[in-house]
Design a protein around this motif. Sequence first.
Motif: not given
Length: 708
Positions: A618-629, A674-676, A678-682
């Motif tokens: 749920p951290r991915f809001v708006g557009f970008g990387w929501n399905k990729v993650a 990009q910050a999101l 990075d946090e996702f990978h952590q």
Amino acid sequence: MLPRGRPRALGAAALLLLLLLLGFLLFDGRPRRAAALDGDPGAGPGDHNRSDCGPQPPPPPKCEVQPGVRGGGSGVGKGQSPGQAAGLRASASSSVTRGQCPLPPLEGQLKNPLHLHLVTDAVARNILETLFHTWMVPAVRVSFYHADQLKPQVSWIPNKHYSGLYGLMKLVLPSALPAELARVIVLDTDVTFASDILELWALFAHFSDTQAIGLVENQSDWYLGNLWKNHRPWPALGRGFNTGVILLRLDRLRQADWEQMWKLTARRELLSLPATSLADQDIFNAVIKEHPGLVQRLPCVWNVQLSDHTLAERCYSEASDLKVIHWNSPKKLRVKNKHVEFFRNFYLTFLEYDGNLLRRELFVCPSQPPPGAEQLQQALAQLDEEDPCFEFRQQQLTVHRVHVTFLPHEPPPPRPHDVTLVAQLSMDRLQMLEALCRHWPGPMSLALYLTDAEAQQFLHFVEASPVLAARQDVAYHVVYREGPLYPVNQLRNVALAQALTPYVFLSDIDFLPAYSLYDYLRASIEQLGLGSRRKAALVVPAFETLRYRFSFPHSKVELLALLDAGTLYTFRYHEWPRGHAPTDYARWREAQAPYRVQWAADYEPYVVVPRDCPRYDPRFVGFGWNKVAHIVELDAQEYELLVLPEAFTIHLPHAPSLDISRFRSSPTYRDCLQALKDEFHQDLSRHHGAAALKYLPALQQPQSPARG
């Protein structure tokens, strides 16, 4: 005379909670729960038929809670509402203002905490628990009771009323509710409050030492037996009483052996009458006919009954204002009445209020905050408003109000390989629903991101569409809009959590699946032996057309012809080909059997997975990387990626969303994404250890502003 049209002003009253509560009925043609509220007994005398600007009877002491009860009002009901066949939310608003009486300020009207007692089945409990958890209404406590445990006590009573067994359950409340609970207000679920419920609670002070049941007289000739030839109602005292609003002294009913009393009366009357016609109301009236000392007559304004044969105008034409409007016709808001437009607009006006008003704290009383509220406030307080990504951080912490199963829904029958299509949408994509229903004949679970007013527009949209109105296997879940960014993955998770089949097809609303896809997926799941024997995600190849009108292919052969003719393209071929390149479309053209592909950076296919698959981040809001993650997480959990050779889904063109536009135009937006990442990978590294290093290069790739 009553004013016509919408009332000039409405405000929130003490029982704001009824906004959430009343009317969540008819999932399968039966009412599914009743509601009871308990509260403080104190009250003073007064003229309760009037509501002029003069002195009013004092309400219960502010903030006082009855020992052992821990709450403020009470209710249990049987009605059904067509508006919530459509998310009907019974309104608890302040009175219609007339003359020079000013409305009190919205703040401070809720003076006492509330304790709601809800008798539910499993379906209704899921809906209501989600409501109370996500709406986070302060100073409200909820207790649930299993309807199945009460059914045997009333199942022996033949009942013609549309409420079925649920309409009889008010009879068993004295034994079903906690022994220390002495007083409750009992409400049908098709009422609209137009006043502070504490005024109703104050009427307990008018009971004599022997009275135990407070009721409004029935506002029709039903119990007089003269509505039609051979009409034979149950016995009643005069016109009888309507049980849509009841004040119950549970302690006195228990002392009087209420259970024995009503059962003896019911059995005796059923010797000569075939069944109850009005459920519990018939039995209450028969008991009162025999024991008239039990009843305290309530002012008529506390139950203005809009039945098919109503005489309620005799009440409301003389009243200075109304207290409770009761839609006790099976037609509900569509009942025939010369003033129905006024009552309907009164109700509909309230529905369009911002439901966040219910989250206002009960500042005047110390009360336990809703679960999670303190932690949420602490997290929000720690955010730095100067952070360029502040709105991303704030959106992630936002607890959206959720109303699952907003419209009537018929759960699919259990089938071992069944698939639910899962998607999310906002108001500007409603036009996709009819086409989607034509392409996908199976169950669907759809989350809609709407304002309170848009939710009512959506209801009217569905009611006006023969295609949508006919589909009882589509579950709609409203997530109420809040904040500047689209919470795409939270919406997906809401829809995914409510899917009832073993498998789900994770799609997007602007895609139309192949006409045969539903049957093909079920057959493929069985043939491939998915589930406990095989952990896999089935990839449905995605295509797109740039034309608003085109002939949808009925087979793979037809699709390939359109692809060769340039009418179709592989999805995002022009803007972001890497998102679907691992599907290997060249191989798919010739494939006769499913084939395995490997994860690659930025891969975001549409997949079929078990219902218990990992949730979206749920951290991915708006557009970008929501399905990729999500695909990264599936790969990290060792799901096979199997491409189906006969499956396809096609994206239809539409105007770009606001979030896509911001992603393309704002470097800050892309930096925050990009910050999101990075946090996702952590977090991925914490969960999967060294295996997460595989995804690090993909996470470090810069985002292209051209991506669509």
